[in-house]
Design a protein around this motif. Sequence first.
Motif, PDB file in Angstrom:
ATOM      1  N   ASP A 198       0.842  -1.202   0.000  1.00 29.21           N
ATOM      2  CA  ASP A 198       0.000   0.000   0.000  1.00 29.21           C
ATOM      3  C   ASP A 198       0.875   1.249   0.000  1.00 29.21           C
ATOM      4  O   ASP A 198       0.495   2.285  -0.544  1.00 29.21           O
ATOM      5  N   ASP A 199       2.068   1.102   0.611  1.00 24.08           N
ATOM      6  CA  ASP A 199       2.983   2.247   0.639  1.00 24.08           C
ATOM      7  C   ASP A 199       3.291   2.734  -0.770  1.00 24.08           C
ATOM      8  O   ASP A 199       3.385   3.928  -1.033  1.00 24.08           O
ATOM      9  N   TRP A 200       3.468   1.768  -1.672  1.00 27.59           N
ATOM     10  CA  TRP A 200       3.799   2.146  -3.053  1.00 27.59           C
ATOM     11  C   TRP A 200       2.640   2.884  -3.710  1.00 27.59           C
ATOM     12  O   TRP A 200       2.836   3.879  -4.410  1.00 27.59           O
ATOM     13  N   THR A 201       1.417   2.429  -3.455  1.00 22.91           N
ATOM     14  CA  THR A 201       0.263   3.118  -4.041  1.00 22.91           C
ATOM     15  C   THR A 201       0.286   4.585  -3.593  1.00 22.91           C
ATOM     16  O   THR A 201       0.073   5.495  -4.405  1.00 22.91           O
ATOM     17  N   LYS A 202       0.574   4.793  -2.304  1.00 16.85           N
ATOM     18  CA  LYS A 202       0.597   6.173  -1.782  1.00 16.85           C
ATOM     19  C   LYS A 202       1.766   6.954  -2.379  1.00 16.85           C
ATOM     20  O   LYS A 202       1.624   8.076  -2.846  1.00 16.85           O
ATOM     21  N   GLU A 203       2.931   6.299  -2.370  1.00 13.10           N
ATOM     22  CA  GLU A 203       4.145   6.941  -2.870  1.00 13.10           C
ATOM     23  C   GLU A 203       3.982   7.303  -4.360  1.00 13.10           C
ATOM     24  O   GLU A 203       4.354   8.394  -4.790  1.00 13.10           O
ATOM     25  N   ALA A 204       3.395   6.376  -5.126  1.00 11.63           N
ATOM     26  CA  ALA A 204       3.214   6.613  -6.562  1.00 11.63           C
ATOM     27  C   ALA A 204       2.310   7.816  -6.788  1.00 11.63           C
ATOM     28  O   ALA A 204       2.551   8.642  -7.674  1.00 11.63           O
ATOM     29  N   ALA A 205       1.263   7.913  -5.957  1.00 10.62           N
ATOM     30  CA  ALA A 205       0.341   9.048  -6.090  1.00 10.62           C
ATOM     31  C   ALA A 205       1.107  10.349  -5.815  1.00 10.62           C
ATOM     32  O   ALA A 205       0.947  11.339  -6.528  1.00 10.62           O
ATOM     33  N   LYS A 206       1.982  10.302  -4.803  1.00 12.27           N
ATOM     34  CA  LYS A 206       2.777  11.489  -4.469  1.00 12.27           C
ATOM     35  C   LYS A 206       3.676  11.885  -5.635  1.00 12.27           C
ATOM     36  O   LYS A 206       3.893  13.052  -5.918  1.00 12.27           O
ATOM     37  N   ARG A 207       4.214  10.842  -6.303  1.00  6.68           N
ATOM     38  CA  ARG A 207       5.108  11.126  -7.438  1.00  6.68           C
ATOM     39  C   ARG A 207       4.344  11.541  -8.695  1.00  6.68           C
ATOM     40  O   ARG A 207       4.931  11.799  -9.739  1.00  6.68           O
ATOM     41  N   GLY A 208       3.014  11.469  -8.604  1.00  6.33           N
ATOM     42  CA  GLY A 208       2.201  11.869  -9.762  1.00  6.33           C
ATOM     43  C   GLY A 208       2.054  10.781 -10.812  1.00  6.33           C
ATOM     44  O   GLY A 208       1.711  11.052 -11.967  1.00  6.33           O
ATOM     45  N   LEU A 209       2.302   9.522 -10.424  1.00 14.45           N
ATOM     46  CA  LEU A 209       2.143   8.426 -11.397  1.00 14.45           C
ATOM     47  C   LEU A 209       0.683   7.981 -11.387  1.00 14.45           C
ATOM     48  O   LEU A 209       0.114   7.735 -10.320  1.00 14.45           O
ATOM     49  N   PRO A 210       0.082   7.867 -12.551  1.00  8.39           N
ATOM     50  CA  PRO A 210      -1.341   7.516 -12.574  1.00  8.39           C
ATOM     51  C   PRO A 210      -1.588   6.049 -12.212  1.00  8.39           C
ATOM     52  O   PRO A 210      -0.720   5.208 -12.381  1.00  8.39           O
ATOM     53  N   ASN A 211      -2.792   5.773 -11.702  1.00 10.52           N
ATOM     54  CA  ASN A 211      -3.175   4.418 -11.341  1.00 10.52           C
ATOM     55  C   ASN A 211      -4.514   4.114 -12.019  1.00 10.52           C
ATOM     56  O   ASN A 211      -5.573   4.393 -11.478  1.00 10.52           O
ATOM     57  N   TYR A 212      -4.417   3.601 -13.256  1.00 10.40           N
ATOM     58  CA  TYR A 212      -5.648   3.283 -13.993  1.00 10.40           C
ATOM     59  C   TYR A 212      -6.077   1.880 -13.582  1.00 10.40           C
ATOM     60  O   TYR A 212      -5.558   0.892 -14.095  1.00 10.40           O
ATOM     61  N   LYS A 213      -7.027   1.830 -12.655  1.00 13.18           N
ATOM     62  CA  LYS A 213      -7.359   0.527 -12.072  1.00 13.18           C
ATOM     63  C   LYS A 213      -8.067  -0.396 -13.055  1.00 13.18           C
ATOM     64  O   LYS A 213      -7.935  -1.612 -12.972  1.00 13.18           O
ATOM     65  N   THR A 214      -8.847   0.177 -13.951  1.00 14.52           N
ATOM     66  CA  THR A 214      -9.602  -0.691 -14.873  1.00 14.52           C
ATOM     67  C   THR A 214      -9.419  -0.231 -16.314  1.00 14.52           C
ATOM     68  O   THR A 214      -8.943   0.874 -16.574  1.00 14.52           O
ATOM     69  N   LEU A 215      -9.858  -1.093 -17.213  1.00 13.24           N
ATOM     70  CA  LEU A 215      -9.822  -0.777 -18.648  1.00 13.24           C
ATOM     71  C   LEU A 215     -10.526   0.548 -18.913  1.00 13.24           C
ATOM     72  O   LEU A 215     -10.021   1.400 -19.638  1.00 13.24           O
ATOM     73  N   VAL A 216     -11.691   0.705 -18.267  1.00  9.41           N
ATOM     74  CA  VAL A 216     -12.499   1.890 -18.555  1.00  9.41           C
ATOM     75  C   VAL A 216     -11.746   3.166 -18.178  1.00  9.41           C
ATOM     76  O   VAL A 216     -11.786   4.159 -18.903  1.00  9.41           O
ATOM     77  N   ASP A 217     -11.026   3.125 -17.048  1.00  2.00           N
ATOM     78  CA  ASP A 217     -10.283   4.327 -16.627  1.00  2.00           C
ATOM     79  C   ASP A 217      -9.178   4.680 -17.621  1.00  2.00           C
ATOM     80  O   ASP A 217      -8.839   5.837 -17.808  1.00  2.00           O
ATOM     81  N   ALA A 218      -8.601   3.653 -18.249  1.00  2.36           N
ATOM     82  CA  ALA A 218      -7.465   3.905 -19.136  1.00  2.36           C
ATOM     83  C   ALA A 218      -7.888   4.212 -20.567  1.00  2.36           C
ATOM     84  O   ALA A 218      -7.351   5.129 -21.200  1.00  2.36           O
ATOM     85  N   VAL A 219      -8.868   3.450 -21.076  1.00  2.00           N
ATOM     86  CA  VAL A 219      -9.135   3.490 -22.519  1.00  2.00           C
ATOM     87  C   VAL A 219      -9.580   4.858 -23.020  1.00  2.00           C
ATOM     88  O   VAL A 219      -9.347   5.214 -24.169  1.00  2.00           O
ATOM     89  N   GLU A 220     -10.172   5.640 -22.102  1.00  2.00           N
ATOM     90  CA  GLU A 220     -10.616   6.956 -22.582  1.00  2.00           C
ATOM     91  C   GLU A 220      -9.437   7.835 -23.030  1.00  2.00           C
ATOM     92  O   GLU A 220      -9.619   8.823 -23.716  1.00  2.00           O
ATOM     93  N   HIS A 221      -8.208   7.447 -22.636  1.00  2.00           N
ATOM     94  CA  HIS A 221      -7.040   8.252 -23.040  1.00  2.00           C
ATOM     95  C   HIS A 221      -6.458   7.806 -24.382  1.00  2.00           C
ATOM     96  O   HIS A 221      -5.463   8.341 -24.839  1.00  2.00           O
ATOM     97  N   TYR A 222      -7.052   6.764 -24.973  1.00  2.00           N
ATOM     98  CA  TYR A 222      -6.501   6.212 -26.230  1.00  2.00           C
ATOM     99  C   TYR A 222      -6.391   7.297 -27.305  1.00  2.00           C
ATOM    100  O   TYR A 222      -5.387   7.421 -27.996  1.00  2.00           O
ATOM    101  N   ASP A 223      -7.468   8.088 -27.432  1.00  2.00           N
ATOM    102  CA  ASP A 223      -7.453   9.104 -28.489  1.00  2.00           C
ATOM    103  C   ASP A 223      -7.246  10.501 -27.919  1.00  2.00           C
ATOM    104  O   ASP A 223      -7.804  11.470 -28.423  1.00  2.00           O
TER     105      ASP A 223
END
Length: 729
Positions: free
Chosen positions: A542-567
């Motif tokens: 869980d530390d990494w999830t928090k740390e990643a958020a701090k670093r500004g790395l996105p966390n696209y948990k599902t297909l739907v969250d990610a696919v909208e960025h395709y275009d």
Amino acid sequence: MTIRKNTVQSITKRRPHRVKFTKKMPNQYFGCRTFNDHEQQERLPKNAYKKLKNTIKTGAPLDNSITDHVASAMKSWAIEQGATHYAHWFQPLTGLTAEKHDSFFSFSKGDPIMEFSDKQLIQGEPDASSFPSGGIRQTFEARGYTAWDPTSPAFILEAGLGFTLFIPTVFCSYLGDALDMKTPLMKSQACLATSAKKLLKLMGREVDNVFPTTGLEQEYFLIDDEFYNQRPDLIASGRTLFGNSPLKGQELDDHYFGSIPQRVLRFMQDSERALYELGVPVKTRHNEVAPNQFELASIFEPTNLAVDHNLLVMIIMKEIAHKHKFRMITHEKPFKGVNGCGKHSNWSLCDSEGHNLLDPGDTPHKNLEFITFLAAVVRAIDLWPALFRISIATASNDHRLGAHEAPPAILSVFLGDQLTQVIQNLISDDSDENFPAKKPIELGVSTLPPLPRDNSDRNRTCPFAFTGNKFEFRSLGANQNASAPNYILNTVVAESIDYISDLLTDSLTNSDITVSKALESILKDIFKKHQRVIYNGDGYSDDWTKEAAKRGLPNYKTLVDAVEHYDSPEAIRLFDKYKIMNNREVVARKNVRLEKYITEIMIETRSMLEIANTIILPAALKQQESLANSIKAVKIIFQSGYAMNSTKNQESRLSELSSLIESLLASVNELAKCNPHQQGDDHLAQARYTKDDIIPKMNGLRDIVDVMELIIDDSLWPMPKYREILSII
Ligand code: ADP
Ligand code: MG
């Protein structure tokens, strides 16, 4: 005896399928069913062979004047092997492969002949109207074309009573839009070659070609055919929609690398033999983490070939599994609570002299070429996380990513301590003259040899790990075509390489700095800016999830969250700049992904409803009736004063079961009302509704049935349980 018990008995009595033993070594028959280099050399005129070889090796345009020679040589070889038909083999956006068979048979002046012209080799025209196009074509615009890919050897498959020549092809529409997975991959390889050659030239090294190499590891489950046939959920959706973890699962870690069961080993040997004949360089086989889970890995090859070969691995192994009365399951999460199946895509860059550009050597800090290409990859990963997440996004892979078994959905790069140190030194201008030499591993037993130490330890929790001389992308789903993750990687790395080339050209033109000084400063800036994507710790924490958020790395948990960025505008610009896909093709792929997501989940929903209504509910009602009758009978006896006892706990079990039955019916009624198409025509809105409304309801129904499984009479339970499916083989 119940059907389930019968099944278990008949499976335990199975004898392993007989496979004839041969002393022939794979090197003696490797590729014997392919129109391989040896056949090409033997059968083609010298000049035609040279030109074909040049295209295959350097990516040079195909010389049209040789195609009739190739067609005629290929036909005579195929006919000698007994092939009566040929098929253009392509990779539509379904993610599967497709083939349309045509006979060599024809008439010439009324006489029957076997014919195969260069036109038939180069181009086919299967009707495209029933393949997903994501809106590129209307149904009435049916034309689709297949075009020969000379870089992937044609091969012969035994099918039915005869043999068919398979010709790997790309697949496009009448307007030339790609309708497949292979076209963008081939385009991305060409871009990467151009970019890498240009940068190497700037660095003072000229090579004929640079190409990506890929080695794919394939995980799968094997279960007995009879169990499979009794699970309508597995048949319809590739995964079990109900079921509790086996009594003994993977807790003891005793399956991983355990000894391979005899029946399975024969299946593996049978498959390997067929794959060697087809020129697939399979190498490793072993038990995986979960019970009845296994893995096969192939030796790396140029990416386009590796992807084709992995598709063949899946096709051939599934077919051979059937012969051995197994089902090979490649769904990403076939069993809840048990490890899922992935595919690891190992990737590197190789030049025409056979030199691996990502090989650090013994002194990585002095290997400027290596650090330059490393920087290009790190920058690319940091800049394009959405595209990577999209390239592996399926409804089924959503079950794995981030679920404490597969890598997390957050994209990061593992480099290991040594390389991280090299980068830190570069950033902080620290000298690394005294860089620690790699010491061998001392085992402390004088009779044992010292082991050479790798540059880094492994980190299994990172999605994109540097593993010695290549990157390993671990997030791919076992069932997916490996093209998309590879063409995304090729494209974004090409862009990063060009970025470095442009800066280097600028520095060299504007000052009289040396190439290495100029590069050092460019690389320093790149690592400074993009080091946030490097993470060597535990990716599951869980530390990494928090740390990643701090670093500004996105966390696209599902297909739907990610696919909208395709275009997204940046993605469209990137694909357009490198001519990988035009705007229409990108939007089409986004739509296909979303449609597929919704359709797959709706198939699962329908399967759940039917199983709950017609298979589970009747069993639950029977159990309820028998419990009620039993309590009634006991009470009658008690009333007559025969004995003194209470039925309190039995009654509470009955009431528990009754309320489960009520909840099941309520849940079924709720789920049956769900329809994504009520959200209008927008695919994204439909997919969001599917994710946010339908999936939680499916999970709710499953929870109810899974509790029932634990309290209903085992002899009444209508479907094979995990504890049977996953332990009896
Ligand atoms: P692990 O299970 O530890 O990840 P394996 O040995 O099963 O490792 O698989 C490693 C994979 O990496 C193999 O497919 C291998 O061929 C591939 N590989 C090795 N070198 C390269 C390279 N230069 N480019 C691409 N893939 C590579
Ligand atoms: Mg691996």
